[in-house]
Design an enzyme around this catalytic site. Structure first.
Site, PDB file in Angstrom:
ATOM      1  N   ALA A 134       0.862  -1.189   0.000  1.00  0.00           N
ATOM      2  CA  ALA A 134       0.000   0.000   0.000  1.00  0.00           C
ATOM      3  C   ALA A 134       0.897   1.238   0.000  1.00  0.00           C
ATOM      4  O   ALA A 134       1.849   1.314  -0.774  1.00  0.00           O
ATOM      5  CB  ALA A 134      -0.977  -0.048   1.155  1.00  0.00           C
ATOM      6  N   SER A 135       0.669   2.179   0.899  1.00  0.00           N
ATOM      7  CA  SER A 135       1.413   3.440   0.843  1.00  0.00           C
ATOM      8  C   SER A 135       2.867   3.330   1.275  1.00  0.00           C
ATOM      9  O   SER A 135       3.644   4.259   1.051  1.00  0.00           O
ATOM     10  CB  SER A 135       0.707   4.504   1.690  1.00  0.00           C
ATOM     11  OG  SER A 135      -0.467   4.935   1.052  1.00  0.00           O
ATOM     12  N   VAL A 136       3.255   2.215   1.877  1.00  0.00           N
ATOM     13  CA  VAL A 136       4.685   2.000   2.125  1.00  0.00           C
ATOM     14  C   VAL A 136       5.428   1.902   0.801  1.00  0.00           C
ATOM     15  O   VAL A 136       6.646   2.107   0.730  1.00  0.00           O
ATOM     16  CB  VAL A 136       4.900   0.747   3.007  1.00  0.00           C
ATOM     17  CG1 VAL A 136       6.367   0.384   3.134  1.00  0.00           C
ATOM     18  CG2 VAL A 136       4.310   0.990   4.402  1.00  0.00           C
ATOM     19  N   TYR A 188      -1.756  14.938   2.447  1.00  0.00           N
ATOM     20  CA  TYR A 188      -1.434  13.642   1.863  1.00  0.00           C
ATOM     21  C   TYR A 188      -2.190  13.444   0.555  1.00  0.00           C
ATOM     22  O   TYR A 188      -3.403  13.624   0.486  1.00  0.00           O
ATOM     23  CB  TYR A 188      -1.793  12.538   2.843  1.00  0.00           C
ATOM     24  CG  TYR A 188      -1.141  11.213   2.542  1.00  0.00           C
ATOM     25  CD1 TYR A 188       0.150  10.946   2.978  1.00  0.00           C
ATOM     26  CD2 TYR A 188      -1.810  10.232   1.819  1.00  0.00           C
ATOM     27  CE1 TYR A 188       0.750   9.729   2.708  1.00  0.00           C
ATOM     28  CE2 TYR A 188      -1.212   9.020   1.550  1.00  0.00           C
ATOM     29  CZ  TYR A 188       0.073   8.762   1.989  1.00  0.00           C
ATOM     30  OH  TYR A 188       0.658   7.553   1.720  1.00  0.00           O
TER      31      TYR A 188
END
Length: 843
Positions: free
Chosen positions: A83-85, A176
């Site tokens: 995901a956003s990692v 974000y």
């Protein structure tokens, strides 16, 4: 990012060591292991956790399945969607291109993507979430079809074609934004001349010898290795929740990796294997925000794909998408690493981070209520089910099995409903912590500040902080309270001046900002009776402009009822906000039987776009002051007094609740008092008003000098108002006086639902819960559904009954077996448990 619900560490139920402060890493890892094991037993952890120190693995745990279709077990080699990692890998590839002279951070994006339609956004803005671009999800949902797969090129085309307005000036603030990282993916492909996944393989995965790390996206040609599939837990069952049609893009997510590989990646960032140390330092530096001439420049703790905590001592990032929750934390000063990868939409990440940081772990607490007839507050038919709570919320419903050592309440086949919401309450007057008048009838939320009265919102907040209570409270802002503050207590008996209206509007705005639901009026009472429509509409417009609502004890419930209804309809039409009639009634004998005509008038307004609703209590007698029996405010006019006793109330059935001028009158009817005084009821009525007024003048600080329960409504009209689809139930009750204060809701369930059958039980519950929440604008309350607050009432439909009567107005209801507020049992067996979890609800 996933918000993890936290409560106090469980004592007894979850035997996890909690003293982590000052512990060495070994002790903290034992705590972590116990916590993960227990969370897995409670279906709140399915994933892999790895902790390393100095690059060496100190702890690993893999629990659960990688694929619910095959039950393949997870291992430390399982590749999760990060995901956003993923963003830190995209940022790394941008850094590599920068070092090779392919791009500059402060160059405009349009230099590399010519169709990009904004000429003030740089690559740095994309990296640091300071671009001001809107999220691409909204664009994709609006302009693409359900069978279309969104790609990087497709997203860029949407921006070029529609050019949605920027959310803010680029560089001026941090917000974000996934759109920026998808654009970075497009820049990587354009400048490298390679698909992003190929460039990634050649420049990151292969140099670091990552064995289970790759880019995989919807309809990708890449062959995944050890791929994990995401899922959700829904009502006790695991349901696939993996890639969707928006996952044809690369950049904001869709990098897959394992815990073992992520440790290799983490250690590489201490070296120059991928980029120079100076390049990495810039990536780990908080972004500087542009400043205007009148304000200093600021920074935000985010670099290139990393959040920066504790002045750079901790670097971290979370990920949340579909069925995946991920976390990587690098404790730079301690040379420790935490990696948490989950595929069941659970979030052990924050808990693990807290433990490693030396904080006391706070684990979710669950409990199960089984063997119940679930009435969920939507109006749908009841069903057999169980309900599981997690902390203060409902987690799941359905055919559920208890977890090991989980507390279980056997509902014994009784009905479980959302806690009742009293949309018009005066119980805040001298409310005691246990709130027995409220909870004994199943109410878990009261809404105060009614009839134009009440106290400022911050005063309520202070009161609840000093004296916690068992029930929740929300409040309107009272018109009469505003008038008194702006006009003075002796200036209320006239129309307000323009400057006074302006003062009231300012006060109201403050109240609304503090959390008030909106404006309440009591236009039949003297403190507001002399206001004109313009004053009320101006104030109502302030509430509307703030997203608030309007509730009103209308200007007349008897002689001038038609005009009063017309006034509230006009307020709704002009302000375009929801408006509600408080305790809807017809209190004029000559108009009894006209409830159908009145409801038709309200339906006509609704058809014209006015969102008008009502609440109603289940009694044919009201409680107020003697003075409201003189609609013209001519308290010494014998003709008006005679009209009152013939049309506005029945002296033989109307009881004085209190009368400070002569306390012996309390509990007697006006007719009884007239006989004692050897007067006609009309003469007695005038005398009582005069004596109460004289007492008030001699005792200016006295409150509640007189009150009457007036019998003046027709039972069929009450039933019609209760059954109108847009009426919710209220009590209009207090802690003393009218029996409605102890029994309004149970009276509906017993008298009107079970005995008279004027509506189905499910409809009545809807009118007490889901509909009330809708009319008040309350979020997360009024239903038994996942994510809603666990305000609940367990009751027996066959025995539920109000017992409060005139002369015994505090008798407790029967049939209310248990009441929970925020998941805590507050009432059982007609007794308080001593728990006081009530909160002040803000709009």
């Amino acid at each position: 990012m996933f918000r993890y619900l936290l409560v106090c560490a469980l004592i007894g139920q979850l035997a996890v060591p909690t003293q982590t402060i000052g512990q060495p890493l070994t002790g903290r890892l034992k705590t972590l292991d116990s916590a993960l094991t227990l969370l897995h037993e409670r279906a709140m952890f399915n994933g892999v956790v790895l902790v390393a120190e100095q690059g060496k693995v100190r702890y690993t745990k893999a629990l659960g399945t990688a694929n619910i279709a095959t039950n393949e077990p997870l291992t430390t080699k399982s590749a999760f969607n990060l995901a956003s990692v993923s963003k830190q890998f995209i940022a790394m590839m941008i850094m590599q291109l920068q070092e090779r002279g392919k791009l500059r951070y402060d160059e405009l994006v349009g230099t590399y993507l010519p169709v990009f339609p904004y000429d003030t956004i740089t690559v740095r803005h994309l990296l640091t979430h300071t671009s001001g671009l809107p999220e691409y999800f909204d664009l994709a949902q609006q302009y693409t079809g359900p069978l279309d797969t969104l790609t990087n090129a497709g997203m860029l085309h949407l921006l070029h074609q529609d050019k949605p307005p920027l959310v803010f000036r680029p560089g001026s603030r941090w917000d974000y934004c996934n759109t920026g990282y998808v654009l970075l993916g497009s820049i990587i492909a354009k400048l490298s001349g390679l698909p992003v996944e190929t460039f990634f393989e050649q420049n990151i995965a292969r140099p670091l010898k990552l064995k289970n790390t790759y880019i995989y996206y919807y309809k990708s040609s890449t062959t995944p290795r050890n791929r994990v599939y995401g899922f959700n837990r829904e009502d006790g069952k695991n349901v696939l929740n993996d890639l969707i049609r928006l996952d044809g893009v690369i950049g904001d997510g869709n990098v897959y990796s394992s815990a073992e590989d992520l440790l290799v990646w983490d250690q590489a960032l201490y070296t120059e294997k991928l980029v120079k140390a100076s390049t990495l330092r810039e990536a780990f530096t908080p972004v500087k925000l542009s400043s205007r001439s009148d304000e200093p420049g600021k920074t935000y703790p985010y670099g290139f794909g990393w959040f920066i905590d504790e002045g750079g001592k901790v670097l971290k990032h979370t990920g949340s998408w579909a069925g995946f929750r991920t976390l990587i934390v690098r404790y730079i000063d301690k040379k420790q690493t935490l990696i948490v990868l989950t595929n069941g939409t659970n979030a052990a990440g924050r808990m693990a981070d807290e433990i490693l940081s030396g904080k006391r772990p706070q684990l979710p607490k669950t409990q199960l209520i089984t063997n119940i007839r679930l009435i969920d507050g939507t109006g749908a038919a009841s069903r057999k089910a169980a309900v599981r709570l997690r902390n203060d919320r409902v987690w799941e419903t359905g055919d559920l099995t208890a977890f090991p050592n989980e507390p279980v309440t056997d509902g014994r086949g009784l009905a479980l409903a959302p806690g009742f919401i009293d949309s018009h309450s005066h119980h805040d007057w001298a409310l005691k912590p246990d709130a027995i008048p409220v909870v004994n009838q199943g109410i878990t939320t009261i809404v105060v500040g009614q009839d134009g009265g009440g106290v400022p919102f911050d005063t309520l907040q202070v009161r609840l902080k000093q004296q916690p209570v068992s029930v929740n409270m929300a409040s309107y802002t009272g018109h009469a309270m505003l008038r008194q503050q702006a006009m003075g207590i002796n200036g209320l008996y006239r129309t307000a001046k323009p400057d006074e209206v302006a003062r009231m509007k300012t006060l109201l705005r403050t109240e609304l900002q503090n959390g008030s639901l909106g404006l309440s009026t009591g236009l039949e009472y003297e403190a507001a009776f002399f206001s004109n429509r313009d004053e009320v509409i101006q104030l109502a417009q302030v509430a509307a402009d703030s997203g608030g609502r309007y509730i009103s004890h209308i200007r007349s419930e008897d002689m001038m009822l038609d005009d009063a209804v017309d006034e509230i309809i006009q307020i709704g039409r002009v302000t375009k906000m929801p408006v509600q009639i408080s305790h809807l009634k017809i209190a004029l004998r000559d108009k009894w039987g006209q409830s159908a005509r009145l409801l038709a008038q309200l339906e006509k307004a609704r058809a014209e776009g006015v969102n008008i609703t009502a609440d109603c209590y289940p009694y044919d007698y009201w409680m107020s002051t003697l003075r409201v029996l003189f609609p013209k405010r001519d308290y010494t006019n014998p003709a008006s007094a005679e009209f009152a006793v013939n049309q506005l109330f029945d002296p033989a059935q109307s009881v004085l609740v209190r009368f400070a001028a002569n306390p012996t009158y309390a509990g007697k009817t006006v007719g009884d008092i007239a006989k004692l005084r050897q007067e006609k009821p009309a003469q007695t009525l005038m005398g009582l008003v005069a004596e109460a007024s004289a007492f008030s003048k001699k005792n200016p600080d006295a409150s509640g000098v007189e009150g009457i329960m007036g019998k003046s409504m027709d039972e069929p009209d009450v039933a019609n108002f209760l059954t109108w689809p847009h009426t919710n139930i209220c009590s209009d009750g207090a802690n003393d006086g009218h029996p409605r204060g102890y029994g309004a809701f149970t009276r509906v369930l017993g008298r009107y639902v079970r005995d008279q059958k004027i509506m189905p039980l499910e409809t009545a519950i809807y009118k007490m819960t889901g509909l009330s929440a809708e009319h008040l604008g309350l979020k997360g309350r009024g239903l038994i559904a996942p994510g809603y607050y666990a305000d609940l009432v367990l009751f027996n439909p066959d025995t539920v009954q109000d017992n409060a009567r005139i002369g015994d107005n505090r008798a407790l209801s029967t049939g209310i077996e248990a009441v929970w507020v925020a998941g805590q049992l507050v009432y059982q067996g007609q007794k308080s448990t001593g728990a006081h979890p009530g909160v002040l609800i803000r709009r």
